[in-house]
Design an enzyme around this catalytic site. Structure first.
Site, short mmCIF file in Angstrom:
data_model
loop_
_atom_site.label_atom_id
_atom_site.label_comp_id
_atom_site.label_asym_id
_atom_site.label_seq_id
_atom_site.Cartn_x
_atom_site.Cartn_y
_atom_site.Cartn_z
N HIS A 118 -29.08 -104.69 -9.15
CA HIS A 118 -30.19 -104.16 -8.35
C HIS A 118 -30.37 -105.09 -7.14
CE1 HIS A 118 -34.50 -103.46 -7.45
NE2 HIS A 118 -34.42 -102.35 -8.15
N ASP A 195 -31.42 -110.68 -15.36
CA ASP A 195 -32.33 -109.63 -14.91
C ASP A 195 -32.52 -108.70 -16.10
OD1 ASP A 195 -33.49 -107.33 -14.01
OD2 ASP A 195 -32.29 -107.15 -12.19
N GLN A 198 -34.44 -103.73 -17.11
CA GLN A 198 -34.15 -102.47 -17.79
C GLN A 198 -33.85 -102.66 -19.28
OE1 GLN A 198 -34.62 -99.54 -16.53
NE2 GLN A 198 -34.89 -100.12 -14.40
N LYS A 221 -42.28 -101.55 -16.41
CA LYS A 221 -41.15 -100.79 -16.99
C LYS A 221 -41.28 -100.71 -18.51
CE LYS A 221 -38.15 -101.63 -13.20
NZ LYS A 221 -38.14 -100.52 -12.25
N CYS A 359 -31.79 -98.58 -5.54
CA CYS A 359 -31.82 -99.99 -5.12
C CYS A 359 -30.54 -100.71 -5.52
CB CYS A 359 -33.03 -100.73 -5.70
SG CYS A 359 -34.59 -100.07 -5.18
N1 PLP Z 1 -33.85 -105.29 -11.66
C1 PLP Z 1 -33.63 -104.08 -12.18
C2 PLP Z 1 -32.41 -103.86 -13.03
C3 PLP Z 1 -34.53 -103.05 -11.94
O1 PLP Z 1 -34.30 -101.84 -12.45
C4 PLP Z 1 -35.66 -103.29 -11.14
C5 PLP Z 1 -36.59 -102.21 -10.80
O2 PLP Z 1 -36.20 -101.07 -10.68
C6 PLP Z 1 -35.85 -104.58 -10.64
C7 PLP Z 1 -34.93 -105.55 -10.91
C8 PLP Z 1 -37.03 -104.92 -9.80
O3 PLP Z 1 -38.19 -104.82 -10.59
P1 PLP Z 1 -39.63 -104.90 -9.92
O4 PLP Z 1 -39.63 -103.90 -8.80
O5 PLP Z 1 -40.55 -104.54 -11.03
O6 PLP Z 1 -39.80 -106.29 -9.43
#
Ligand code: PLP
Length: 412
Positions: A118, A195, A198, A221, A359
């Protein structure tokens, strides 16, 4: 009462239709108990935390810190002070890049990410590399959306200072071989930033067993409020890192000349945090634990397999990401129809999905696609949601076939 009944959002109709919410990877819906916890925090115990000497502040601080203990137990951290409240996964990763990266990454060093990431797990590292004259390397992908680990020996070297890797891909649902990657990175003395955005709503996380150095995730999430997330970090690393931001509560004493910083976790929690939202996160953790990961996993896998199988029956559809190990996400494209159009027509049928780049532009580039349609599951989804989506899909095909025929008729 079904699981769906716990979520007030499903009481409404959208465009007069039942809501099939298949966009939990973007943000999950909130159960009534989480909404009630946030309302209660504002209604009855609204005070700032860790500062004022009065009843409300004391109550708020107790509830806030109780969530930290819940988080510790939820991810099996050794100590609750290793769990820092941040705004979300994005801020957690930026914190590590700024603070740990500032101190430990030097010219010529390397940072390794993967082709699944992401933007939140790409851009902070790019910024750090630019600042430090370091190099960003990428673990490539296989056509099924798994990581191609055949070149890992070349990519993970003595110069690698950080491996920043997703546990579950938000765009494809691929589950990465995390434990193996962590062990390989540690063998090269690199620290590992996971990260977990998900992963956390779907998989039981044990940071001690994984032995990751940092683990980032977002409350929204996992059925909790927006505006709050967690950075887990090993105590020794967090202790050695400089603060990320300066402000109230991250200090012990301040003069105009100097500041003595507070201990972890407070050193990294400058300013008033999202108090009610943190309390709501605590309730979301309790909710997930009451439902239980065995139920969540079983339910979501049934839906994943059923929907995958049904989508494969459409010759117009191409699934993007067919890793052997994947959870909760299906990405697809349809010949001649843009994903935005599919998502827009789905919406008219009460089916909420995401059509876009998720993203993850480098990932889309790898597949040579401008976008995909992404279906993602939460614990409230049912077969009825899948059937509703399949019905909407047939409508998309019907509408576009009709358009093509009338275009052809005009041309001849
Ligand atoms: N990393 C992953 C794999 C994500 O799916 C997301 C959000 O869609 C993020 C990071 C960023 O999360 P946040 O927008 O809650 O900071």
């Amino acid at each position: 009462m079904t699981m769906r009944d716990e979520f007030p959002v499903f009481k409404q109709l959208v465009y007069g239709k039942r809501l099939a919410y298949l966009d939990s990877a973007a943000t999950a819906q909130k159960p009534q108990c989480v909404i009630d916890a946030v309302v209660n925090a504002y209604s009855n115990i609204n005070g700032n935390v860790h500062r004022s000497m009065h009843y409300l502040s004391d109550q708020a601080t107790q509830a806030f810190e109780a969530t930290r203990i819940q988080v510790k137990n939820f991810i099996n951290a050794k100590q609750s002070k290793e769990c820092i409240f941040v705004r979300g996964t994005t801020e957690a990763i930026n914190l590590v890049a700024s603070s740990y990266g500032e101190q430990n990454v030097h010219p010529g060093d390397e940072i390794l990410i993967s082709g699944l990431e992401h933007h939140s797990n790409i851009i902070p590292w790019q910024m750090l590399c630019q600042k430090k004259d370091a190099r960003l390397k990428v673990i490539p992908l296989l056509p099924n959306g798994e990581l191609d680990l055949s070149r890992l020996d070349d990519l993970l070297t003595d110069k690698t200072k950080i491996l920043a890797i997703t546990y579950v891909s938000n765009a494809l649902g691929t589950v990465t071989p995390l434990k193996k990657l962590i062990d390989r990175a540690h063998a090269k003395q690199a620290v590992v930033v996971v990260d977990g955005a998900q992963a956390v709503p779907h998989l039981k996380i044990d940071v001690q067993e994984l032995n990751c150095d940092f683990f980032a995730f977002s409350s929204h999430k996992m059925y909790g409020p927006t505006g709050v997330g967690i950075l887990y970090g090993k105590e020794s690393l967090l202790n050695a890192m400089p603060p990320y931001q300066g402000g109230g509560e991250m200090m012990i004493t301040v003069t105009h000349e100097n500041t003595i910083y507070n201990e972890i976790p407070y050193k990294f929690e400058a300013g008033t945090p999202a108090i009610a939202e943190v309390i709501g996160l605590g309730r979301a953790i309790q909710f997930i634990e009451e439902v239980g990961f065995p139920f969540i996993k079983q339910q979501e896998q049934v839906l994943l397999h059923y929907a995958t199988q049904k989508l494969q029956e459409f010759p117009e559809i191409k699934l993007i990401g067919t890793a052997a190990e994947k959870i909760s996400v299906i990405s697809f494209v349809m010949a001649g129809i843009h994903p935005h159009d599919i998502a827009t027509i789905f919406d008219q049928y009460g089916v909420a999905v995401r059509g876009g780049r998720h993203c993850a532009m480098p990932l889309m580039d790898y597949f040579g696609l401008p976008a995909t349609v992404r279906i993602s599951f939460g614990l409230y989804n049912t077969m009825e949601d899948i059937e509703q989506m399949l019905h909407a899909l047939k409508e998309v095909i019907r509408v576009f076939k009709k358009q093509r025929i009338s275009k052809y008729q005009k041309e001849v």
